[in-house]
Design an enzyme around this catalytic site. Sequence first.
Site, short mmCIF file in Angstrom:
data_model
loop_
_atom_site.label_atom_id
_atom_site.label_comp_id
_atom_site.label_asym_id
_atom_site.label_seq_id
_atom_site.Cartn_x
_atom_site.Cartn_y
_atom_site.Cartn_z
CG HIS A 125 -101.61 -16.61 -12.03
ND1 HIS A 125 -101.02 -18.39 -11.73
CD2 HIS A 125 -101.11 -16.83 -12.32
CE1 HIS A 125 -100.69 -18.78 -12.97
NE2 HIS A 125 -100.88 -17.48 -13.69
CG ASP A 127 -101.52 -15.04 -16.55
OD1 ASP A 127 -101.23 -15.65 -16.13
OD2 ASP A 127 -102.51 -15.04 -17.60
CG HIS A 264 -105.26 -19.05 -14.80
ND1 HIS A 264 -105.12 -17.30 -14.42
CD2 HIS A 264 -103.78 -19.23 -15.25
CE1 HIS A 264 -104.36 -17.00 -14.94
NE2 HIS A 264 -102.92 -17.57 -15.59
NE ARG A 279 -100.16 -17.45 -20.76
CZ ARG A 279 -99.81 -16.60 -19.53
NH1 ARG A 279 -100.47 -17.57 -18.88
NH2 ARG A 279 -99.66 -15.48 -19.45
C1 SIN Z 1 -101.30 -20.31 -17.33
O1 SIN Z 1 -101.37 -19.70 -17.77
O2 SIN Z 1 -101.03 -19.87 -16.11
C2 SIN Z 1 -101.31 -21.70 -17.32
C3 SIN Z 1 -102.13 -22.53 -17.44
C4 SIN Z 1 -103.04 -23.90 -17.96
O3 SIN Z 1 -101.55 -24.18 -18.48
O4 SIN Z 1 -103.44 -24.71 -17.42
#
Ligand code: SIN
Length: 291
Positions: A125, A127, A264, A279
């Site tokens: 996806h 974000d 990602h 994050r």
């Molecule tokens: C995400 O931001 O979708 C998760 C990415 C991850 O945990 O590697």
Amino acid sequence: MTTTFQPRPQSRPEPARIDGVVTYDAITVTPESPHIGAEIGGVDLTQPLSDRQVEQLRAAFTQYQVIFFRDQHISFDDQIRLANYFGTLGEHAGKATISKPTENPAVRKFHYDENSQLISGENFHSDQSCAPIPPLGTILYNHTVPPNGGGDTQFSNMYAAYDALSPRMKVYLEGLTATHDGTRVFGPGTPVAVHPVVIRHPESGRKALYVNTDFTAHINDLPRLEADRLLAFLIDHCVNPQWTVRFRWHAHSIAFWDNRCVQHQAIWDYWPNVRSGFRVQIEGTAAPVAG
Ligand code: SIN
């Protein structure tokens, strides 16, 4: 018998290039794959960076689309300072139930262990593509990783995905839009937005495919069956391993990706082990523009 060599059309797109940067002398930049991703060295993210380092970091981000750092024991303030070199911190749209809030509203905790039922981002996806102005980029810092490996994140290059389409398909996609529905992922109250299927990156000027499994509900402007089949094709095409890179986390690594040209996917192959970090998202500055 003579054999004529026929190169596969568009199968080896040129990597993104940007004007004006031919050498990196204030940071080191080591490509991680032919098409996407580079590890950055020569920086200590616990300290403010020089203007020259920031300028080159921005260039590397545009050129490689996702940049990685190792051995950075950063605090929230350090992570936020890195984000602020690129823009304003954004908050997560919608009621995210998997990641958790922290004492800082801009920082979310991404922690998974033996009690986890789900993790964030198991499908490829971009974000928050459901937002009218989706986030420019995302910075994930993991301080704890599974002891025996696992928990990699995969990144896919949406310029390369676009470049590898046939000329006829590129013409067909021109002017099409798709509906990105956040309620599919985050439930009621999450934004729904319409974006072009092909967008133009505001810094590189390159065209990128902009549909993804999680948020893209349907392509507009076409009969439903045709739209559904087209979306299924594009979603598969977007994540062709030819233009992906897989990042192996070590403790205190960072991945920083550009949501405008990268998808990602987090891989949950490490249960019941722990993977834990924080994050932040950087706000976008404008709605995606048609390519
Ligand atoms: C995400 O931001 O979708 C998760 C990415 C991850 O945990 O590697």
